[in-house]
Design a protein around this motif. Sequence first.
Motif, PDB file in Angstrom:
ATOM      1  N   VAL B 132       1.097  -1.274  -0.035  1.00 44.17           N
ATOM      2  CA  VAL B 132      -0.313   0.167  -0.073  1.00 44.17           C
ATOM      3  C   VAL B 132       0.992   1.200   0.131  1.00 44.17           C
ATOM      4  CG1 VAL B 132      -1.727   1.331   1.058  1.00 44.17           C
ATOM      5  CG2 VAL B 132      -1.816  -1.088   1.562  1.00 44.17           C
ATOM      6  N   VAL B 133       0.551   2.142  -0.925  1.00 45.34           N
ATOM      7  CA  VAL B 133       1.140   3.835  -0.840  1.00 45.34           C
ATOM      8  C   VAL B 133      -0.119   4.354  -0.367  1.00 45.34           C
ATOM      9  CG1 VAL B 133       1.787   5.420  -2.172  1.00 45.34           C
ATOM     10  CG2 VAL B 133       2.874   2.526  -2.816  1.00 45.34           C
ATOM     11  N   LYS B 170       4.900   6.751   2.018  1.00 49.47           N
ATOM     12  CA  LYS B 170       4.161   7.840   1.765  1.00 49.47           C
ATOM     13  C   LYS B 170       4.556   8.735   1.264  1.00 49.47           C
ATOM     14  CE  LYS B 170       2.267   7.386   7.403  1.00 49.47           C
ATOM     15  NZ  LYS B 170       2.464   8.842   7.736  1.00 49.47           N
ATOM     16  N   ILE B 171       3.715   9.497   0.019  1.00 52.19           N
ATOM     17  CA  ILE B 171       4.195  10.461  -0.852  1.00 52.19           C
ATOM     18  C   ILE B 171       3.525  11.733  -0.040  1.00 52.19           C
ATOM     19  CG2 ILE B 171       4.429  11.433  -2.746  1.00 52.19           C
ATOM     20  CD1 ILE B 171       5.659   9.069  -3.153  1.00 52.19           C
ATOM     21  N   PRO B 172       4.188  12.427   0.372  1.00 46.31           N
ATOM     22  CA  PRO B 172       3.473  13.763   0.511  1.00 46.31           C
ATOM     23  C   PRO B 172       2.879  15.163  -0.712  1.00 46.31           C
ATOM     24  CG  PRO B 172       6.188  14.406   1.074  1.00 46.31           C
ATOM     25  CD  PRO B 172       5.741  13.226   0.322  1.00 46.31           C
ATOM     26  N   GLN B 198      13.272  10.918  -3.429  1.00 43.41           N
ATOM     27  CA  GLN B 198      13.189  10.462  -2.577  1.00 43.41           C
ATOM     28  C   GLN B 198      12.472   9.164  -2.166  1.00 43.41           C
ATOM     29  OE1 GLN B 198      16.581   9.826  -2.358  1.00 43.41           O
ATOM     30  NE2 GLN B 198      17.452  11.635  -2.966  1.00 43.41           N
ATOM     31  N   ALA B 199      11.024  10.086  -1.830  1.00 44.08           N
ATOM     32  CA  ALA B 199       9.747   9.307  -1.909  1.00 44.08           C
ATOM     33  C   ALA B 199       9.509   7.595  -2.819  1.00 44.08           C
ATOM     34  CB  ALA B 199       8.709  10.052  -1.688  1.00 44.08           C
ATOM     35  N   TYR B 200       9.899   8.396  -4.352  1.00 38.74           N
ATOM     36  CA  TYR B 200       9.105   7.269  -5.227  1.00 38.74           C
ATOM     37  C   TYR B 200      10.001   6.121  -4.870  1.00 38.74           C
ATOM     38  CZ  TYR B 200       5.310  10.363  -6.529  1.00 38.74           C
ATOM     39  OH  TYR B 200       4.358  11.678  -7.091  1.00 38.74           O
TER      40      TYR B 200
END
Lengths: 252, 214
Positions: B132-133, B170-172, B198-200
């Motif tokens: 899950v993202v 998590k992606i902000p 970085q998040a991706y």
Amino acid sequence: MVNYQTILVLSGKGGVGKSTVSSLLALSLVKMGKKVGLLDVDLCGPSIARIFGLEQHSVMNGPNGWIPVYADDEQRLGVMSLAFLTKRDDPVVWRGPKKTSIINQFVHNIAWGDIDFLIVDTPPGTSDEHITAVEAFKDFNLDGAILVTTPQNVSIDDVQKEASFCRALDLEILGVIENMSGYVCPTCSDCSFVFGRGGGERMASESNIPYIGHLPIDPKLTASMDGTNIMKDFETDSIKPILSFIQRYSKQ
Amino acid sequence: MDADVHGPSIPTVMNLKGKKAIVENQKIQPLMNFGIKCMSTGFLVDEDKAMIWRGPMVIGAIRQILTSVEWGELDYLIIDLPPGTGDASLTLAQEVEIDGVVIVSTPQDLALADVSRGVQMFNTVNVPILGVVENMSYHICENCGNHSHIFGDSGAENMAKNMNLQFLGKIPLHQNIRETTDKGQPIVVSQPKSQFTQAYNSIAMNIIKYCTNK
């Protein structure tokens, strides 16, 4: 023929806030003293029952059809959704013919009573649910559709397709709402147009469609959608464009 | 592969908007950008045209994209699905050997109800859930850097834990992501040093780990 006016709420893209807008339209009409039906034909993701805290309810059959589940004791807002006919969180993995059948029942077989308006929340896109709903509502007072978009290009692209769907099926577009248009930081009050701004207004102007207005991202509204008391909690400042539209529309 | 027939966004996101696919040797040629082969109904029909299609036509289009596109040799095929548990998801689940499904959700309860349905659907058809993202996890103010949980706090992360699913990251929510996406300059390409890249990247690494360990 029926005595109530019907509005479809459409979007091209998912996640733009269609169910929120449908709920706000219905609530605004109730606030103006109207009796309203709110029908959710998003069979795969029926959010309306959740928004009104009605998920535990099931539907009963009366002599004039299925009896809606009322969101208030005064029975000013009746709701119908597949969520009342299935177990909570059970996926609905139906193909076209079954979807068509249930939507036809939703259109023809609900004992709405003496409502003034019916708001119909739809899934995103232009598929079975939409075609069936428009065809089924042809014999009723189908006033038209409201399109919901966020300001960004990927949403505008899809809402233009939705407008094209309306034209192809001869469905009047009552207006466009640009949702999630700006967020005010609680710390520094800077307004961030995180999803862009003006895309919906531009699209409405270029396509000669009325522009209803924009709704900002409002955490209070989000919380009320997730909460249990939306009938009391929905009246935040941010929904003014919807109230103005409803005031004009309900006088026609 | 863009399986969202009604709302095909991949052409815009991959800066291929307005381009049309050509057929060579009876196979539809994917369009290429940023080193990725792309196919979408957006490349096959006019932009403004609504796909007023009932289920069977959606299924037909999905099948055609799967079988008639000259994908060539791929390490990964990423399929962008429309929301819900409709014909596109069902057809793919039943007709393609899917290595894993990545579920994307915002944190709010209203979205999570639909996640739960999706997970159950894929469980029913024995398609593994990779993880899950949580997207739009929190807003970062461009002005003061303040973090606001405007769509709720960690809803998708908590749901993943409760459903025993891997949480991929998590992606902000930040203007830069939307601006670059809208311009067809995906942030991981146009701003490689950004924290959002970085998040991706972190999510991609988790996916590679999962697929390698299978």
